[in-house]
Design a protein around this motif. Structure first.
Motif, PDB file in Angstrom:
ATOM      1  N   TRP A   1       0.824  -1.212   0.000  1.00 39.90           N
ATOM      2  CA  TRP A   1       0.000   0.000   0.000  1.00 39.90           C
ATOM      3  C   TRP A   1       0.860   1.267   0.000  1.00 39.90           C
ATOM      4  CZ3 TRP A   1      -5.035  -0.056  -0.920  1.00 39.90           C
ATOM      5  CH2 TRP A   1      -5.755  -1.217  -0.679  1.00 39.90           C
ATOM      6  N   ASP A   2       2.166   1.149  -0.194  1.00 40.07           N
ATOM      7  CA  ASP A   2       3.072   2.302  -0.083  1.00 40.07           C
ATOM      8  C   ASP A   2       2.683   3.479  -0.971  1.00 40.07           C
ATOM      9  OD1 ASP A   2       4.533   0.865   1.732  1.00 40.07           O
ATOM     10  OD2 ASP A   2       6.136   0.343   0.329  1.00 40.07           O
ATOM     11  N   ASN A   3       2.161   3.222  -2.164  1.00 44.83           N
ATOM     12  CA  ASN A   3       1.863   4.297  -3.109  1.00 44.83           C
ATOM     13  C   ASN A   3       0.396   4.705  -3.119  1.00 44.83           C
ATOM     14  OD1 ASN A   3       4.556   4.463  -4.124  1.00 44.83           O
ATOM     15  ND2 ASN A   3       4.175   2.515  -5.128  1.00 44.83           N
ATOM     16  N   TYR A   4      -0.372   4.230  -2.144  1.00 45.88           N
ATOM     17  CA  TYR A   4      -1.791   4.568  -2.095  1.00 45.88           C
ATOM     18  C   TYR A   4      -1.993   6.024  -1.688  1.00 45.88           C
ATOM     19  CZ  TYR A   4      -6.541   5.008  -0.461  1.00 45.88           C
ATOM     20  OH  TYR A   4      -7.813   5.460  -0.268  1.00 45.88           O
ATOM     21  N   VAL A   5      -2.821   6.727  -2.459  1.00 45.98           N
ATOM     22  CA  VAL A   5      -3.254   8.086  -2.131  1.00 45.98           C
ATOM     23  C   VAL A   5      -4.764   8.097  -2.334  1.00 45.98           C
ATOM     24  CG1 VAL A   5      -3.138  10.521  -2.751  1.00 45.98           C
ATOM     25  CG2 VAL A   5      -1.099   9.113  -2.905  1.00 45.98           C
ATOM     26  N   CYS A   6      -5.480   8.625  -1.378  1.00 43.61           N
ATOM     27  CA  CYS A   6      -6.932   8.672  -1.449  1.00 43.61           C
ATOM     28  C   CYS A   6      -7.386   9.327  -2.752  1.00 43.61           C
ATOM     29  CB  CYS A   6      -7.481   9.432  -0.248  1.00 43.61           C
ATOM     30  SG  CYS A   6      -9.271   9.369  -0.123  1.00 43.61           S
ATOM     31  N   CYS A   7      -8.361   8.725  -3.401  1.00 38.53           N
ATOM     32  CA  CYS A   7      -8.918   9.215  -4.672  1.00 38.53           C
ATOM     33  C   CYS A   7      -7.847   9.379  -5.741  1.00 38.53           C
ATOM     34  CB  CYS A   7      -9.671  10.518  -4.468  1.00 38.53           C
ATOM     35  SG  CYS A   7     -11.027  10.391  -3.294  1.00 38.53           S
ATOM     36  N   GLN A   8      -6.761   8.647  -5.613  1.00 43.14           N
ATOM     37  CA  GLN A   8      -5.607   8.691  -6.512  1.00 43.14           C
ATOM     38  C   GLN A   8      -5.017  10.091  -6.607  1.00 43.14           C
ATOM     39  OE1 GLN A   8      -7.009   6.959 -10.193  1.00 43.14           O
ATOM     40  NE2 GLN A   8      -6.653   4.906  -9.407  1.00 43.14           N
ATOM     41  N   GLY A   9      -5.374  10.958  -5.667  1.00 48.91           N
ATOM     42  CA  GLY A   9      -4.870  12.325  -5.663  1.00 48.91           C
ATOM     43  C   GLY A   9      -5.530  13.228  -6.690  1.00 48.91           C
ATOM     44  N   TYR A  10      -6.603  12.733  -7.370  1.00 47.15           N
ATOM     45  CA  TYR A  10      -7.244  13.508  -8.437  1.00 47.15           C
ATOM     46  C   TYR A  10      -8.198  14.574  -7.932  1.00 47.15           C
ATOM     47  CZ  TYR A  10      -5.447  10.189 -11.853  1.00 47.15           C
ATOM     48  OH  TYR A  10      -4.643   9.432 -12.634  1.00 47.15           O
ATOM     49  N   THR A  11      -8.765  14.388  -6.747  1.00 46.85           N
ATOM     50  CA  THR A  11      -9.704  15.390  -6.252  1.00 46.85           C
ATOM     51  C   THR A  11      -8.946  16.476  -5.509  1.00 46.85           C
ATOM     52  OG1 THR A  11     -10.070  14.125  -4.238  1.00 46.85           O
ATOM     53  CG2 THR A  11     -11.611  13.767  -6.036  1.00 46.85           C
ATOM     54  N   GLY A  12      -9.424  17.669  -5.626  1.00 49.51           N
ATOM     55  CA  GLY A  12      -8.781  18.793  -4.946  1.00 49.51           C
ATOM     56  C   GLY A  12      -9.245  18.901  -3.511  1.00 49.51           C
ATOM     57  N   LYS A  13      -8.723  19.890  -2.831  1.00 50.22           N
ATOM     58  CA  LYS A  13      -9.079  20.099  -1.433  1.00 50.22           C
ATOM     59  C   LYS A  13     -10.546  20.513  -1.339  1.00 50.22           C
ATOM     60  CE  LYS A  13      -7.731  22.499   2.716  1.00 50.22           C
ATOM     61  NZ  LYS A  13      -6.830  23.425   3.344  1.00 50.22           N
ATOM     62  N   CYS A  14     -11.241  19.932  -0.381  1.00 52.71           N
ATOM     63  CA  CYS A  14     -12.644  20.252  -0.147  1.00 52.71           C
ATOM     64  C   CYS A  14     -12.862  20.309   1.357  1.00 52.71           C
ATOM     65  CB  CYS A  14     -13.534  19.195  -0.787  1.00 52.71           C
ATOM     66  SG  CYS A  14     -15.286  19.495  -0.521  1.00 52.71           S
TER      67      CYS A  14
ATOM     68  N   CYS B   1     -12.155  20.166   4.855  1.00 52.89           N
ATOM     69  CA  CYS B   1     -10.986  19.649   5.578  1.00 52.89           C
ATOM     70  C   CYS B   1     -10.399  18.408   4.887  1.00 52.89           C
ATOM     71  CB  CYS B   1     -11.350  19.327   7.025  1.00 52.89           C
ATOM     72  SG  CYS B   1     -12.611  18.051   7.160  1.00 52.89           S
ATOM     73  N   PHE B   2     -10.954  18.007   3.745  1.00 52.95           N
ATOM     74  CA  PHE B   2     -10.496  16.812   3.032  1.00 52.95           C
ATOM     75  C   PHE B   2      -9.441  17.190   2.005  1.00 52.95           C
ATOM     76  CE2 PHE B   2     -10.931  14.055  -0.710  1.00 52.95           C
ATOM     77  CZ  PHE B   2     -10.566  12.852  -0.140  1.00 52.95           C
ATOM     78  N   GLN B   3      -8.264  16.592   2.122  1.00 58.17           N
ATOM     79  CA  GLN B   3      -7.178  16.832   1.177  1.00 58.17           C
ATOM     80  C   GLN B   3      -6.495  15.505   0.877  1.00 58.17           C
ATOM     81  OE1 GLN B   3      -6.027  19.653  -0.469  1.00 58.17           O
ATOM     82  NE2 GLN B   3      -4.649  18.264  -1.490  1.00 58.17           N
ATOM     83  N   PRO B   4      -6.697  14.930  -0.334  1.00 58.03           N
ATOM     84  CA  PRO B   4      -6.020  13.680  -0.660  1.00 58.03           C
ATOM     85  C   PRO B   4      -4.516  13.799  -0.461  1.00 58.03           C
ATOM     86  CG  PRO B   4      -7.645  14.188  -2.333  1.00 58.03           C
ATOM     87  CD  PRO B   4      -7.546  15.388  -1.428  1.00 58.03           C
ATOM     88  N   GLY B   5      -3.928  12.786   0.118  1.00 59.90           N
ATOM     89  CA  GLY B   5      -2.510  12.793   0.422  1.00 59.90           C
ATOM     90  C   GLY B   5      -2.237  13.179   1.866  1.00 59.90           C
ATOM     91  N   SER B   6      -3.246  13.740   2.547  1.00 59.22           N
ATOM     92  CA  SER B   6      -3.105  14.105   3.956  1.00 59.22           C
ATOM     93  C   SER B   6      -4.216  13.477   4.788  1.00 59.22           C
ATOM     94  CB  SER B   6      -3.189  15.605   4.157  1.00 59.22           C
ATOM     95  OG  SER B   6      -2.758  16.332   3.094  1.00 59.22           O
ATOM     96  N   CYS B   7      -4.646  12.303   4.377  1.00 57.44           N
ATOM     97  CA  CYS B   7      -5.771  11.641   5.057  1.00 57.44           C
ATOM     98  C   CYS B   7      -5.312  10.387   5.792  1.00 57.44           C
ATOM     99  CB  CYS B   7      -6.844  11.275   4.046  1.00 57.44           C
ATOM    100  SG  CYS B   7      -7.536  12.663   3.159  1.00 57.44           S
ATOM    101  N   CYS B   8      -4.115  10.389   6.305  1.00 55.58           N
ATOM    102  CA  CYS B   8      -3.547   9.232   7.032  1.00 55.58           C
ATOM    103  C   CYS B   8      -3.327   8.022   6.135  1.00 55.58           C
ATOM    104  CB  CYS B   8      -4.422   8.839   8.221  1.00 55.58           C
ATOM    105  SG  CYS B   8      -4.631  10.151   9.411  1.00 55.58           S
TER     106      CYS B   8
END
Length: 99
Positions: free
Chosen positions: A64-77, A79-86
Motif C-alpha cells: 500500500w506504499d503508493n496509495y493516495v486517497c482518490c488517486q490524488g485527483y480530487t482537490g481540497k474540499c 478539511c479533506f485533502q487527498p494525500g493528507s488523510c492518514c
C-alpha cells in the motif's frame, strides 16, 4: 470546453496498446471477481482488492506504499485533502472509506 476534452482524448484514440483482457471478455474470463463484485455487500471488498492489485501491478511488491486517497485527483474540499488523510499510516481503512 468540449473541444479541449476532444483534443486531450485524441492521444488515447490513436493508442495501439492493448490490454491482455478486453472489457467484453472480463466477466467471462474473471467470473468470480465479477460475480462477487455484483453483490452489494461485497462492493467495498472488491474495490479494496482491485485497488491493491493495481497498485502492485504498477509498482510490484509495493503493498500500500503508493496509495493516495482518490488517486490524488480530487482537490481540497473543506478539511479533506487527498494525500493528507492518514494514507501512509492506515491505508486500508482510508481505502475502505473511499470505496
Amino acid at each position: 470546453g468540449a473541444s479541449s476534452r476532444g483534443g486531450a482524448l485524441k492521444t488515447y484514440a490513436m493508442n495501439r496498446d492493448k490490454f491482455q483482457l478486453s472489457m467484453g471478455d472480463a466477466p467471462i474470463k474473471n467470473c468470480p471477481t465479477c460475480c462477487v463484485g455484483g453483490v452489494p455487500c461485497t462492493w467495498v471488498c472488491c474495490q479494496v482488492y482491485m485497488r491493491y492489485q493495481v497498485l502492485n501491478h504498477v509498482n510490484p511488491g509495493s503493498g500500500w506504499d503508493n496509495y493516495v486517497c482518490c488517486q490524488g485527483y480530487t482537490g481540497k474540499c473543506c478539511c479533506f485533502q487527498p494525500g493528507s488523510c492518514c494514507e501512509s499510516t492506515c491505508p486500508c481503512p482510508c481505502m475502505t472509506l473511499e470505496a
